[in-house]
Motif scaffolding. Sequence first.
Motif, short mmCIF file in Angstrom:
data_model
loop_
_atom_site.label_atom_id
_atom_site.label_comp_id
_atom_site.label_asym_id
_atom_site.label_seq_id
_atom_site.Cartn_x
_atom_site.Cartn_y
_atom_site.Cartn_z
N GLY A 235 -1.35 -39.66 -17.27
CA GLY A 235 -3.17 -39.54 -16.74
C GLY A 235 -3.70 -38.83 -15.83
O GLY A 235 -4.76 -39.40 -15.89
N ALA A 236 -2.68 -38.84 -14.67
CA ALA A 236 -3.53 -38.79 -13.28
C ALA A 236 -3.88 -36.93 -13.02
O ALA A 236 -4.04 -36.36 -13.79
CB ALA A 236 -2.18 -38.99 -12.29
N TYR A 237 -4.66 -37.76 -11.70
CA TYR A 237 -5.52 -36.21 -11.59
C TYR A 237 -4.74 -36.11 -9.81
O TYR A 237 -5.09 -37.03 -9.21
CB TYR A 237 -6.60 -36.22 -11.62
CG TYR A 237 -7.65 -34.82 -10.39
CD1 TYR A 237 -8.00 -34.45 -11.60
CD2 TYR A 237 -7.95 -34.80 -8.85
CE1 TYR A 237 -8.38 -32.93 -10.96
CE2 TYR A 237 -8.39 -33.58 -8.96
CZ TYR A 237 -9.09 -33.05 -9.61
OH TYR A 237 -9.67 -32.02 -9.79
N LEU A 256 -2.31 -34.75 -3.11
CA LEU A 256 -3.26 -36.81 -3.42
C LEU A 256 -3.39 -36.38 -4.56
O LEU A 256 -3.49 -36.10 -5.42
CB LEU A 256 -4.29 -36.75 -2.33
CG LEU A 256 -5.86 -37.93 -3.06
CD1 LEU A 256 -4.29 -39.13 -2.55
CD2 LEU A 256 -6.78 -37.93 -1.92
N VAL A 257 -3.18 -37.79 -5.14
CA VAL A 257 -2.96 -38.44 -6.95
C VAL A 257 -3.65 -39.63 -6.92
O VAL A 257 -3.26 -40.72 -6.16
CB VAL A 257 -1.07 -38.57 -6.76
CG1 VAL A 257 -1.05 -39.00 -8.33
CG2 VAL A 257 0.00 -37.64 -6.53
N ALA A 258 -4.09 -39.61 -8.54
CA ALA A 258 -5.16 -40.72 -8.07
C ALA A 258 -5.20 -41.01 -9.98
O ALA A 258 -5.49 -39.91 -10.40
CB ALA A 258 -6.27 -40.39 -7.44
N VAL A 259 -5.61 -41.86 -10.35
CA VAL A 259 -5.63 -42.11 -11.49
C VAL A 259 -6.73 -41.58 -12.19
O VAL A 259 -6.75 -41.59 -13.33
CB VAL A 259 -5.91 -44.30 -12.06
CG1 VAL A 259 -4.97 -44.60 -11.00
CG2 VAL A 259 -7.25 -44.11 -11.46
N ASP A 260 -7.69 -41.20 -11.45
CA ASP A 260 -8.41 -40.03 -12.17
C ASP A 260 -9.75 -39.82 -11.01
O ASP A 260 -9.52 -39.44 -10.12
CB ASP A 260 -9.53 -40.43 -13.11
CG ASP A 260 -10.48 -41.73 -12.72
OD1 ASP A 260 -10.69 -41.99 -11.66
OD2 ASP A 260 -11.17 -42.85 -13.52
N LYS A 261 -10.11 -38.21 -12.18
CA LYS A 261 -10.61 -37.59 -10.50
C LYS A 261 -11.88 -37.76 -9.64
O LYS A 261 -11.24 -37.62 -8.79
CB LYS A 261 -11.18 -36.11 -11.48
CG LYS A 261 -12.16 -35.46 -10.70
CD LYS A 261 -12.40 -34.05 -11.18
CE LYS A 261 -13.11 -33.09 -10.49
NZ LYS A 261 -13.68 -31.40 -10.99
N PRO A 262 -12.73 -38.62 -10.98
CA PRO A 262 -13.44 -39.56 -9.31
C PRO A 262 -13.09 -40.22 -8.17
O PRO A 262 -13.77 -40.31 -7.66
CB PRO A 262 -14.84 -40.28 -10.87
CG PRO A 262 -14.72 -39.73 -11.72
CD PRO A 262 -13.14 -38.63 -11.58
N SER A 263 -11.92 -41.24 -8.66
CA SER A 263 -11.24 -41.69 -7.94
C SER A 263 -10.19 -40.39 -6.68
O SER A 263 -10.12 -40.99 -5.23
CB SER A 263 -9.82 -42.33 -8.45
OG SER A 263 -10.16 -43.50 -9.26
#
Length: 274
Positions: A235-237, A256-263
């Motif tokens: 589910g990551a962005y 850069l790996v984050a839990v969603d696009k806004p993060s």
Amino acid sequence: MTSSVDVTTLADLLRQAAKAEILPRFRRLGSDDVRAKSEATDLVTEADEQAERMIKAEVARLWPEALFVGEESVAADPALLHKLQSADLAIIVDPVDGTFNFAAGIPAFGVMASVVSKGETVAGIIFDPMGDDWVLAEKGGGAWLRRPDGEAQRLSVAAPVALEEMVGMASTGYLPQGKRAEILGNLAKVRFITNYRCAAHEYRTFAGGHVHYLMYNKLMPWDHLAGSLISEEAGAYVRRFDGSPYLPHHLDGGLLVAVDKPSWELLRQEVFTV
């Protein structure tokens, strides 16, 4: 699955190599069994070389049509790396990710493999020899924790939180010299930052929902193809610093790996201002 490689067979091969060539050498390396490559912290051990030799031979037997790209094979023949972009099918292997930890007797290392079909990562596997389990993904099929008895658990990234509550991992050692101090200062904006010196366990921790971001600057395919696909399937962005997708032939541009696009966008603007 869009290639001829059976992921379960490849996953089992990583386990076999770990049991035959890696675990018997853990905390039993002699002084002649460890060598530095590019710098004192960039190590190769007898376990790396023997495990890759075993995996490479089995890959050649099982999937003779596949280009084999291993970390130690590329160290011996750098031109091999540039064949990845044009290969119809490739299997990329890191025989011991976290070699520094392995050589130091720290039980945080893994065996990683990914499958690339026509320039796209279609499968990723991270095996933990100490825990004797895999985190793996096939494109479009989700990310899974699988144990040798067949038990499987679907993985999902953590829920998003505010910047000041984020916990994550960042590898700052390869950042441009002029930017490292700035970014280390920016990291005061998040709750915690750590680094395992082992991408295998960092990606596993992220995909399991325990941290909110990962950051890397140096991109070698054996370090990041498996983990980035697993993260996306959880589910990551996942994007390079310029916002573009990460592809198998990319060797720079950061990740850069984050839990969603806004993060992701918040971290990129406030913290990772490369």
